[in-house]
Enzyme design. Structure first.
Site, PDB file in Angstrom:
ATOM      1  N   LEU A 198       0.860  -1.177   0.000  1.00 36.03           N
ATOM      2  CA  LEU A 198       0.000   0.000   0.000  1.00 36.03           C
ATOM      3  C   LEU A 198       0.894   1.224   0.000  1.00 36.03           C
ATOM      4  CD1 LEU A 198      -2.773  -0.850   2.655  1.00 36.03           C
ATOM      5  CD2 LEU A 198      -3.050  -0.784   0.180  1.00 36.03           C
ATOM      6  N   ASP A 199       0.458   2.292  -0.684  1.00 30.46           N
ATOM      7  CA  ASP A 199       1.228   3.535  -0.675  1.00 30.46           C
ATOM      8  C   ASP A 199       1.332   4.078   0.746  1.00 30.46           C
ATOM      9  OD1 ASP A 199       1.442   3.344  -3.401  1.00 30.46           O
ATOM     10  OD2 ASP A 199      -0.158   4.802  -3.814  1.00 30.46           O
ATOM     11  N   ARG A 200       2.376   4.826   0.990  1.00 31.91           N
ATOM     12  CA  ARG A 200       2.602   5.374   2.325  1.00 31.91           C
ATOM     13  C   ARG A 200       1.395   6.168   2.828  1.00 31.91           C
ATOM     14  NH1 ARG A 200       8.042   8.431   4.398  1.00 31.91           N
ATOM     15  NH2 ARG A 200       7.291   9.078   6.446  1.00 31.91           N
ATOM     16  N   SER A 202      -1.750   6.097   1.737  1.00 32.60           N
ATOM     17  CA  SER A 202      -3.045   5.418   1.705  1.00 32.60           C
ATOM     18  C   SER A 202      -3.180   4.567   2.961  1.00 32.60           C
ATOM     19  CB  SER A 202      -3.173   4.554   0.443  1.00 32.60           C
ATOM     20  OG  SER A 202      -2.180   3.556   0.426  1.00 32.60           O
TER      21      SER A 202
END
Length: 437
Positions: A198-200, A202
């Site tokens: 997961l993106d930082r 998000s």
């Protein structure tokens, strides 16, 4: 490089085969029966062994994952002794393990059966681990454990908070995978392993495998169902892996629901100092990866729209780019792909938002790791990214592994699925509450 002085401790004076009995299995292992090791106090250990855990799985995790997504039937897999040592002792350099095998302390090419054990010199316990400790205070440990959504013998699932990086890197002091190794191992000898990202900025559902086998199975499931996805999968109700994200976007799509199929590629900017993902047109001469996203409108008001996004593929920044470049509705708080829409953020606020923008946010005790989860809603001047992995359906890996270990003829079509749901982070919940008030 391995310390030569350490290797000198493993002197073999006489070699001869020995037989080890393990339950119903008898395994002939070539090993030395007599050797010397020198302790720090000058004393000798003679005939002492470090015993690895009994070999516990003949399941090929990659093949099992492929079968779960509709591939061919799983066959049992051979496990070489060298690979089992490396799996049980990840702190040992591979060169040292290979050295032990060359000294004929175990049979390097012998395959293992269920219950078989391997004996190694006791001095391998003295080898310092290369992995640095990631000490946590009681408050930090309790916070990480409070993120748990689900746990069984194969996987552990957390609700990742926004602002916390999943993996370490340059400038990153504390990442979730390192914290999981400290806080979420419990009584397991193996550390939790990431199986997706997961993106930082998000948030939402993050799955980790608790064993090497379960992590390999999940890696295979995510890889097969994201790389090989096609438009035909959209109506397949038997899809073994399904994910639903919630996003608040600026504006509203032309259609209330649809399917985005737009390949993505990476563009390098600023003389190689940065990069971004973009939709690749057929006319562009650059490498691309196909990316497919299903979307539908949940609600729309005040110039914003809540979208439910279901990615069939798993490309970097896929949802953010598809929303910004294909739908023309960048995600709130996405300054990388929606910077133009955020340049005049104050002007986007309606009168209702302006009246509520001075609303006082409750002052709660500061969270560990410097996380700020109370601010960042659409009331703020600089909102956080409004992208959250809210729901996921995936196969019950624990049940699958246990079933295949007991019988290779198990019908995986009878396998139950797991449904995971993660509540919205505070900043997104505040935006949701306002828009539905």
């Amino acid at each position: 490089m391995v310390d030569p002085s350490l290797l000198c401790r493993f002197l073999v004076l006489r070699l001869q085969p020995c037989t080890v009995t393990c339950g119903a299995f008898r395994c002939s292992i070539t090993a030395f029966q007599r050797y010397y090791t020198t302790n720090k106090d000058g004393s000798n250990n003679r005939g002492k062994w470090f015993t690895l855990p009994p070999f516990s799985s003949t399941i090929n995790g990659s093949n099992l994952g492929k079968q779960l997504v509709g591939g061919p039937k799983v066959s049992t897999s051979e496990m070489m002794a060298l690979k089992w040592v490396h799996q049980c002792c990840p702190q040992l350099p591979r060169s040292l393990i290979q050295k032990l095998f060359r000294l004929r302390q175990v049979a390097a090419k012998d395959s293992l059966k269920l219950g078989d054990r391997i004996f190694l010199p006791i001095t391998i316990q003295e080898f310092p681990t290369e992995k640095q400790d990631c000490p946590c205070t009681d408050e930090e440990l309790n916070y990480i454990r409070s993120l748990e959504l689900y746990k069984d013998s194969a996987i552990i699932v957390v609700n990742k908070p926004p602002g916390m990086p999943v993996q370490g890197g340059i400038g990153i002091k504390r990442s979730l995978d390192e914290l999981a190794a400290t806080c979420l191992t419990y009584d397991y000898s193996e550390l939790p392993r990431l199986v997706h990202r997961l993106d930082r900025d998000s948030s939402g559902i993050l799955v980790m495998g608790r064993t090497h086998t379960s992590a390999t199975v999940l890696h295979s499931v995510f890889r097969e169902k994201t790389i090989g996805a096609s438009k035909d999968d959209i109506n397949n109700e038997k899809r073994i892996l399904r994910r639903w994200y919630w996003a608040l976007v600026i504006g509203s799509p032309r259609r209330s629901k649809g399917l985005i199929s737009a390949p993505l590629g990476k563009v390098v900017l600023d003389n190689g100092k940065s990069d971004r993902i973009t939709v690749v047109n057929n006319s562009q001469n650059m490498t691309s990866q196909h990316a497919i996203t299903e979307y539908r409108v949940i609600d729309s008001s005040h110039g914003y729209t809540w979208l439910e996004l279901s990615p069939l593929t798993g490309r970097k920044h896929q949802l953010r780019v598809h929303c910004a470049e294909v739908l023309g509705t960048p995600i709130v708080g996405d300054y990388k792909y929606g910077w133009q829409a955020h340049r005049k953020w104050k002007e986007l606020h309606s009168s209702d938002l302006i009246k509520n923008s001075n609303e006082k946010v409750s002052k709660e005790k500061a969270l560990p790791f410097g996380l700020d989860l109370e601010n960042g809603s659409i009331f703020g001047k600089h909102p956080h990214l409004h992208l959250h992995c809210k729901e996921m359906i995936l196969p019950n890996v624990s049940q699958a592994v246990q079933a295949m270990q007991s019988s290779s003829d198990y019908d995986l079509s009878e396998l139950k699925t797991l449904k995971l749901v993660a509540p919205l982070p505070s900043h997104m919940q505040r935006s949701w509450d306002f828009m539905n008030s």
